[in-house]
Each structure stands twice: as C-alpha cells, then as structure tokens.
Write a protein that holds these residues in place. Structure first.
Motif, short mmCIF file in Angstrom:
data_model
loop_
_atom_site.label_atom_id
_atom_site.label_comp_id
_atom_site.label_asym_id
_atom_site.label_seq_id
_atom_site.Cartn_x
_atom_site.Cartn_y
_atom_site.Cartn_z
N GLY A 204 0.88 -1.17 0.14
CA GLY A 204 -0.14 0.18 0.08
C GLY A 204 0.98 1.27 -0.11
N ASN A 205 0.60 2.13 1.08
CA ASN A 205 1.54 3.33 0.93
C ASN A 205 2.54 3.43 1.93
OD1 ASN A 205 -0.30 3.37 3.22
ND2 ASN A 205 -0.63 5.64 3.03
N PHE A 206 2.69 1.97 2.77
CA PHE A 206 4.00 1.92 3.83
C PHE A 206 4.90 1.19 3.13
CE2 PHE A 206 5.84 -0.61 6.78
CZ PHE A 206 6.11 0.30 8.10
N VAL A 207 6.19 1.65 3.24
CA VAL A 207 7.24 1.29 2.72
C VAL A 207 8.49 1.07 3.80
CG1 VAL A 207 9.48 1.65 1.09
CG2 VAL A 207 7.36 2.74 0.55
N SER A 208 9.04 -0.07 4.02
CA SER A 208 9.88 -0.45 5.04
C SER A 208 11.35 -0.66 4.23
CB SER A 208 9.40 -1.54 5.91
OG SER A 208 10.23 -1.81 6.94
N VAL A 209 12.40 -0.12 4.84
CA VAL A 209 13.72 -0.50 4.58
C VAL A 209 14.32 -0.83 5.26
CG1 VAL A 209 16.07 0.23 3.22
CG2 VAL A 209 13.71 1.37 2.80
#
Length: 131
Positions: A25-30
């Motif tokens: 969705g609109n969540f990005v985790s690096v």
C-alpha cells in the motif's frame, strides 16, 4: 494488498532471504542497511560518518525503487557498535533529514555480521498514493 519487493544487492540477501525494501500500500519499510559498496566491500572502514552516508544513499535508492523518497520517511533506526560515534552519525543523518524530522531511535549493538561495519540503518516511510 499488493506487495512490491525491492531486491538487495547484498551478498547476504540470497542466503538470508530478504529484500532491501518492501512496499505494501502506502507503507515502505527499508531493512537494516549496511555500508556495502557496489563491489560488495565495506565502505569507509573505521569511519562511522562515511559509513552512515553510504547507508543513507543505499536507503535513498531503495525508497526510490519502491516509489518513495527520503521526504516520505517517518522513522529511522540507527544501530552503532560504538555508541560514542553517535554524534558523527547524527550529523550525517541531519544533512538528509533536518527538514523532514522523522522520529529516530539510536542504539548500541555488540556487533554486526561483518566486523568492519560500525553502523546499520533502517527506515519506514509513508507515501500518499499506491504504486
């Protein structure tokens, strides 16, 4: 929800089975990003500021591959093997995030997979639209 994986060029990625970043969705985790150069060698051996800069540049590229940017970051995590390096690393972090001002956690860890690494970083970001 669709899941976009951003591959890692780390030599550990295939062994451990991880992505550099994941967008849902609109969540990005690096995930934990180490100071690894394009040749696979450690960048800035002995220099926490150089290593922090390399980590952030890798993170920036991963975010862009996921359709995000450093401006979308809402949280950073900085892990150091020598807590006394925090000021050098904080100054580098500040160059990139002083106007964005995401929340932050700084912790000391006993070591990383590679003993030359003094710092690892990870971030979370939220973007406005779906990919």
């Amino acid at each position: 929800m669709a899941r976009k994986l951003v591959p890692s060029s780390s030599p550990y990625a295939t062994v451990m089975g991880f992505s550099r970043a994941v967008r849902v969705g609109n969540f990005v985790s690096v995930g934990g990003t180490a100071p690894i150069g394009d040749d696979g060698a450690t960048v800035g051996v002995g220099n926490p500021a150089v290593q922090a800069r390399r980590c952030i540049e890798i993170i920036k590229d991963a975010l862009e591959s996921a359709g995000a940017s450093l401006g979308d970051v809402v949280r950073t995590r900085v892990m150091l093997t020598r807590i006394e390096d925090w000021e050098q690393v904080a100054k580098v972090r500040g160059e990139y995030f002083k106007d964005i001002r995401p929340v932050d956690t700084v912790v000391e860890v006993s070591r990383f997979i590679n003993v030359e690494w003094l710092v690892e970083m990870e971030v979370d970001a939220v973007v406005d639209e779906n990919p």
